[in-house]
Design a protein around this motif. Sequence first.
Motif: not given
Lengths: 324, 398
Positions: B18-22, B150-165, B183-188
Motif C-alpha cells: 500500500s503506497l501513495t502516489g508520492s 491515472e493512479n499510483a501504479q501508473e505514476a510509479y511505472d511511468f516514473m521508471v520508464m521516464a529516464p529512458r524516454l 487524489t493520487i499523491s496522497h491516497s494509498a
Amino acid sequence: MPSLKTMARRERRQSRFQGGHSLCRGCGVPIAVRAVLNSIETPVVVVNATGCLEVATTRYPATAWNVPWLHVAFENAAAAASGVETAYRALRRRGALPVDGPMTFVVFAGDGGTYDIGLQALSGALERGHRLLYVCYDNEAYMNTGIQRSSATPFGASTSTSPAGLESFGKLERRKDITAIVVAHHIPYVAQASISHWQDLSDKVARATSMDGPAFINVLTTCQLGWGHEPRLAIRIARLAVETCFWPLYEVVHGRYRLTEGPLRKLPIEAWLRPQARFSHLFAPENRRWLAEIQPQVDREWEDLLARCALDASASDAAREPPP
Amino acid sequence: MAHRTLELPPAEAVGTRSLTGSEAVAHAIRQIDPDVMAVYPITPQTPIIEMVARFVADGRATTQIINAESEHSAMSAAVGAALAGARSMTATSSQGLALMIEVVYIAASMRAPIVMAVANRALSGPINIHCDHSDSMLARDSGAVQIFAENAQEAYDFMVMAPRLAEHPDVLLPVMICQDGFTISHSAEPVSLLADDAVRSFVGEYRVPYPLLDVGRPTTHGPFAMPDYYFELKRRQGDAMDALAHVWCDVAGDFAGVSGRPYGLHEAYRLDDADRAIVVLGSTAGTVKDVVDELRCSGERVGLLKITGFRPFPERSIAAGLSGVRSVAVLDRALSPGGPAPLLAMMAAALYGMPVALRSYVYGLGGRDLGLDHIRRVFTELKVARGRSAVRYLGLRD
Ligand SMILES: Cc1ncc(C[n+]2csc(CCOP(=O)(O)OP(=O)(O)O)c2C)c(N)n1
Ligand code: SF4
Ligand SMILES: [Mg+2]
C-alpha cells in the motif's frame, strides 16, 4: 601567483577565449575574462549569464569559447553552475567523469545578472557552499539591452532609464554594496578587482580558486558605449576608479578585510567622472551641488573600508600573539 | 507541530503494497538512483522529496540532493547537471512549475533530459493547494513531454520508464510524469514495485552526446541564435517530441516485458462498439471507468478514451480509437479564458472532419469533487448531442 609570463604561456598553450567575437572595440569585458581564465591552472568550465559577454561570444553556429561553456538564462547562472558542480562531484565519486581530475567552475555574470535579477540564485549557491568562482563583471548598468540603470549604477550616472534631464541629474540612488552582501554569506573568499590592475586580479583568482568553497570576485570592467569614453581609454579610466578610491582593491579572506593595493596618491573623484559622458551633466553649473555630494560619499566609504581593514589586521595580529 | 515519521518499508521488499502516489514515485527515484536531484518544497509534491531525502539520509540512495532556494533555481541546477553529464531529476507542483517555466522551455530547447515528477495542483489565484491541471497546461507548449498517470501504479511505472524516454538519443527532452495532487499523491492504494535491480538494469546508464564536463572536447551549450538559425533549431526540437511516439513503443514494450503491464500513449476502455465516449486526463479516468462498467451492465454502449500522453498528443491514434463513436465529451480540468478549454481544443483538431458530436465540459477546478452522478449526466447528455455546443461546468454552483 601567476606572472604575466605564466599567463601568456597558458594562453599560447590553450587559448581559452578566442578573438572573432563581437564585443565592442575597447570593451573591458574580454580583458577580465582572459585575465581570469589564464590565471587558472586546472581545466575550467564556464557558466555565463545572459548579457553582453554571452550574446557577443556565441552567435550560433560560432563560438569564442575553447572551454566547456554553458548559458541557461539571465538570472540563474549561479544555480546552473550549482548543478554543474554537483554533477561533477556525483560523477567523480563513481568514477564516471569523461576526463578525470580537478576542474574549476567559473561563473561570469554582469552586474545586472548579479546585483539584481540573479541575486537570489547567487545567494542560494553561496549558502549551499558549491565550490565555484563567481566573477561579476561590473560595468555598472545593463549594457546588452541598451544601458539601463542597475543597482550597481553609481549615483548621478545618466542611463537610458535614469536619464539626466531638466528635472533630473541622472540616477538618484547610490550603488548597492554587493561585496558586503556576499561577505555576509560567510564564504571563504570575496574580493573586488579592476581590469586596470591585472596582476592584482590574477593573484585574486589564484587565491580564490585555492579555497575549499565558493569564491566571489567583483571586477570593474569598463564599457565605452555606456560610460561614454574613447575606446582607447578603457584601462586608464578603470585605473582612475581605483586611484580616486571610488573602486578600492581589497579582499575578504574568511571574513577578514584586507586592502590589496592602495592608491599612491588619492585623486579627487572628478578625475574619474570627467572623462565619462554619463557624468557630463554633473559639471553643468545647475548640477554642481549634486556633484559636490559625490566626493564625501567616496571619502566616507573609503574611510570605512580602511577602518575595517585596520580592525581586521589588528584582530589577526592579536590572534597570532601568544597568550600572556 | 508534531514531527511525523515516515515508516519506510525495507529495501528488499518487493511486490504489492500500500503506497501513495508520492511514495510510489519516491521509490522509483530510489531505485533509479539519479546522480542529482534539485528540489524545492511545494504541496502536494513535497512528500516525494521528503521521502527521497530520507532514502539518501539512510544510505538507500546515493543521489546528490540540491536543496535549491527556489524552483527557478532547482530547474536551472537540473539543467546544468543534466547537460554536465549526470542523470538529473526534479519534482514540483503549481506555483513551483509556474516559477520554473522559463527554464522548462530552455531545458527543452537545450535538449536536457530531466525527469520531472509533477503532482498537479491548481495555479493561484486564489491560492489553493488542490488538484486541477492548470499547472500542466501552463507548460503545454514548453517542449517538455507530459505523461499523465491515472493512479499510483501508473505514476510509479511511468516514473521508471521516464529516464529512458527522456534520454533516448532521438528525444533528449524533459519528461514530466504528472499525477493528480492529493487524489493520487496522497491516497494509498496497492502498488506493485519492481525489484531494485530490475529497475536499475531497465533504466541503464545515463548518456548524453556532448557532456559539458568533457573538458577534452569542449562544447558550447545555450548559444545565441538569430533569425538565420532559430527557426531550424525549434523545428528540430519539435521533431524530437514527435520521435517520442516511437520511442514510447519500444520503452513501453520493454517495460511490459519486465512488469507485465503494457501501456499506450492513450487507453481505449470499452470503446470497441461504443457510440458515446468520454475523453479525460488523470485520475478521473478511474471514476469514468466505474460509470462505464455500470452503464454497460444496463446495455448502454459507452466507453472511455484516457489520454496518457498529453505531450506528444497521440492525435492519429486517438482519432482512430474514436472512429466508430457518435458523440464525445471532453472533460477539461483547466480553463483557457477567452478560448476553448485546452484538451477540447486538441480533441477538436484531432477529430477534425470526422462526423462526431463534440461536447466540452470543465470540472474539478481547485480540487472540486467530481462524482459518479456528474459522469452519468454527461453520458446522458451525449445521447442527444449534435455538432458542437457551449462549454458546460460540472459540479459548479450557479
Ligand atoms: C528574465 C529576463 N529579463 C530580462 C532580460 C533582458 N536582458 C538581457 S541581458 C540584460 C542586461 C544584462 O545586464 P548585465 O547583467 O549588467 O550584463 P551586461 O549586459 O552589462 O553585460 C537584460 C535586461 C532577459 N534576458 N531575461
Ligand atoms: S556595450 Fe559595453 S559592455 Fe557591451 S560589448 Fe560594448 S563596450 Fe562591452
Ligand atoms: Mg552590466
